[in-house]
Enzyme design. Structure first.
Site, PDB file in Angstrom:
ATOM      1  N   TRP A   1       0.832  -1.211   0.000  1.00  0.00           N
ATOM      2  CA  TRP A   1       0.000   0.000   0.000  1.00  0.00           C
ATOM      3  C   TRP A   1       0.860   1.252   0.000  1.00  0.00           C
ATOM      4  O   TRP A   1       0.532   2.230  -0.669  1.00  0.00           O
ATOM      5  CB  TRP A   1      -0.998  -0.022   1.155  1.00  0.00           C
ATOM      6  CG  TRP A   1      -2.054  -1.067   0.914  1.00  0.00           C
ATOM      7  CD1 TRP A   1      -2.265  -2.202   1.636  1.00  0.00           C
ATOM      8  CD2 TRP A   1      -3.019  -1.103  -0.157  1.00  0.00           C
ATOM      9  NE1 TRP A   1      -3.298  -2.929   1.083  1.00  0.00           N
ATOM     10  CE2 TRP A   1      -3.778  -2.281  -0.004  1.00  0.00           C
ATOM     11  CE3 TRP A   1      -3.316  -0.249  -1.227  1.00  0.00           C
ATOM     12  CZ2 TRP A   1      -4.814  -2.628  -0.892  1.00  0.00           C
ATOM     13  CZ3 TRP A   1      -4.342  -0.603  -2.099  1.00  0.00           C
ATOM     14  CH2 TRP A   1      -5.077  -1.777  -1.924  1.00  0.00           C
TER      15      TRP A   1
ATOM     16  N   ASP B   1      -2.241   6.378   6.386  1.00  0.00           N
ATOM     17  CA  ASP B   1      -3.256   5.521   5.772  1.00  0.00           C
ATOM     18  C   ASP B   1      -3.625   4.452   6.791  1.00  0.00           C
ATOM     19  O   ASP B   1      -2.965   3.431   6.914  1.00  0.00           O
ATOM     20  CB  ASP B   1      -2.695   4.885   4.494  1.00  0.00           C
ATOM     21  CG  ASP B   1      -3.666   3.894   3.862  1.00  0.00           C
ATOM     22  OD1 ASP B   1      -4.745   3.646   4.441  1.00  0.00           O
ATOM     23  OD2 ASP B   1      -3.333   3.360   2.788  1.00  0.00           O
TER      24      ASP B   1
ATOM     25  N   LYS C   1     -12.576  -2.183   5.719  1.00  0.00           N
ATOM     26  CA  LYS C   1     -11.782  -3.120   6.514  1.00  0.00           C
ATOM     27  C   LYS C   1     -12.272  -3.140   7.963  1.00  0.00           C
ATOM     28  O   LYS C   1     -12.618  -4.191   8.475  1.00  0.00           O
ATOM     29  CB  LYS C   1     -10.304  -2.738   6.476  1.00  0.00           C
ATOM     30  CG  LYS C   1      -9.748  -2.510   5.058  1.00  0.00           C
ATOM     31  CD  LYS C   1      -9.013  -3.714   4.512  1.00  0.00           C
ATOM     32  CE  LYS C   1      -8.721  -3.580   3.027  1.00  0.00           C
ATOM     33  NZ  LYS C   1      -7.960  -2.384   2.623  1.00  0.00           N
TER      34      LYS C   1
HETATM   35  C1  PLP Z   1      -7.434  -1.773   1.342  1.00  0.00           C
HETATM   36  C2  PLP Z   1      -6.420  -0.698   1.514  1.00  0.00           C
HETATM   37  C3  PLP Z   1      -6.331   0.396   0.629  1.00  0.00           C
HETATM   38  C4  PLP Z   1      -7.234   0.524  -0.572  1.00  0.00           C
HETATM   39  O1  PLP Z   1      -8.489   0.873  -0.164  1.00  0.00           O
HETATM   40  P1  PLP Z   1      -9.662   1.191  -1.239  1.00  0.00           P
HETATM   41  O2  PLP Z   1     -10.697   1.783  -0.341  1.00  0.00           O
HETATM   42  O3  PLP Z   1     -10.042  -0.109  -1.851  1.00  0.00           O
HETATM   43  O4  PLP Z   1      -9.115   2.158  -2.218  1.00  0.00           O
HETATM   44  C5  PLP Z   1      -5.378   1.346   0.863  1.00  0.00           C
HETATM   45  N1  PLP Z   1      -4.548   1.265   1.910  1.00  0.00           N
HETATM   46  C6  PLP Z   1      -4.596   0.239   2.782  1.00  0.00           C
HETATM   47  C7  PLP Z   1      -3.643   0.209   3.929  1.00  0.00           C
HETATM   48  C8  PLP Z   1      -5.539  -0.773   2.610  1.00  0.00           C
HETATM   49  O5  PLP Z   1      -5.585  -1.797   3.470  1.00  0.00           O
END
Ligand code: PLP
Length: 348
Positions: free
Chosen positions: A90, A160, A184
């Site tokens: 990521w 993030d 998530k």
């Molecule tokens: C799943 C995830 C993303 C991507 O998320 P989307 O909402 O599908 O764009 C980005 N960063 C991390 C750490 C993730 O686990």
């Protein structure tokens, strides 16, 4: 997973929300019923995370992935360069996107060891003139989690938090901005939450699309256009559920216990292994391998028979990965550990 109690509540309210005669899915986002749902969700999230008053909470679409572009567009201001810490898949995506807009200084990079560690504070090569420092506190695919919050002085820290938000208390005031895709650890897909310090708004470059400008959404209470109303509503139910559980302190106790149990089972035998350094092991995403990878398919098939789903590791790393987010009950971890032990015995 979502908490069963949350899905049941959504089910009970599905056809007629609170005597309104409407499903939440049928409401105008500008009607008084929906406005009350939206503002309660924001208030509950602020309570749960103790978000200071000088932070805006935005309920956006486009996922965490859209923020990879929105962050440089909004936060560079007069600066030319941003710092990124590269700890996995990521981080890499965020870096690739930022490179389209600015010069990227890689403050640390753990690709050399296959993304199985986190850099220490002393290892971070931070540029004091950077617009911001970006990092991924929990790398969802590698199962690598920072055990500290980087100290970045006056440079805003951007996180993030997609796969670890709400898993434990976090000091929001340490960050310039936090963002997380909802799917998530918050609620259904379709929503992305951005928590941003107010002084960072209003610096977007001229080329920033209106919809990517955080100021647009901050000034319009995330209703500049139609938001992801149903995901926002269900996320609000999750915030209420977290409050009922005793808040993030209580979530942290359970999450730590779940993770400890699973890592203990992995470490107890050479039959299983964890690639991740002990201090960097994620509470939320637990990758593990079988010493004999030829047995992976049989392990997964037996797991599926026992209702243990979604255990296959990400296609980029292989092996197994157990995602044990907030709503995964402790019995889920117990059932996995029991299957791991049973499977090992069946092989000897
Ligand atoms: C799943 C995830 C993303 C991507 O998320 P989307 O909402 O599908 O764009 C980005 N960063 C991390 C750490 C993730 O686990």
């Amino acid at each position: 997973m979502l908490p069963t109690a949350v899905i049941e509540r959504a089910q009970a309210e599905m056809l007629d929300w609170n005597g309104s005669g409407m499903s939440v899915m049928e409401m105008s986002h500008r009607g008084k019923e929906y406005m009350s749902i939206a503002s309660k969700a924001e208030k509950d999230l602020r309570d749960v995370m103790s978000i200071p008053d000088n932070y805006k909470v935005l309920f956006l679409q486009g996922g965490a992935s859209s923020q990879f572009a929105a962050i440089p567009l909004n936060l560079l201001g007069e600066k030319k360069s941003a710092d990124y810490i590269n700890t996995g898949m990521w981080s890499k995506k965020a870096i690739a996107e930022a490179k389209r807009y600015c010069s990227v200084n890689i403050a640390a990079d753990t690709s050399g060891n296959g993304f199985t560690t986190v850099p220490t504070q002393a290892e971070l090569k931070l540029n004091p003139d950077a617009a911001y420092v970006h990092y991924t506190p929990n790398e969802t695919i590698g199962g690598v989690e920072f055990d500290y919050i980087p100290e970045t002085g006056d440079v805003p820290l951007i996180a993030d938090l997609s796969s670890t938000i709400l898993s434990r208390p976090i000091d929001v005031s340490r960050f310039g901005m936090i963002y997380a895709g909802a799917q998530k650890n918050i609620g259904p897909a379709g929503l992305c939450i951005v928590i941003i310090r107010e002084d960072l708004l209003g610096k977007a470059s001229d080329i920033t699309p209106t919809m990517f400008n955080y100021a647009t959404h901050a000034e319009n209470d995330s209703m500049y256009n139609t938001p992801a109303t149903y995901s926002w509503y269900v996320s609000g139910l999750v915030f209420e559920w977290i409050k009922e559980q005793g808040g993030l302190e209580a979530m942290a106790v359970v999450n730590k216990r779940k993770a400890d149990k699973l890592y203990a089972a992995i470490d107890a035998t050479d039959f299983y292994g964890s690639p991740v350094a002990i201090n960097a092991r994620s509470w939320m995403n637990v990758p593990f391998t079988l010493a004999n990878a030829d047995l992976d398919a049989a392990f997964l098939a037996g797991a599926a028979e026992r209702g243990l789903a979604t255990l296959k590791g990400h296609r980029s790393v292989g092996g197994m990965r157990a995602s044990i987010y907030n709503a995964m009950p402790e019995e889920g971890v117990d059932a996995l550990v029991a299957w791991m032990q049973e499977f090992e015995s069946s092989q000897s």
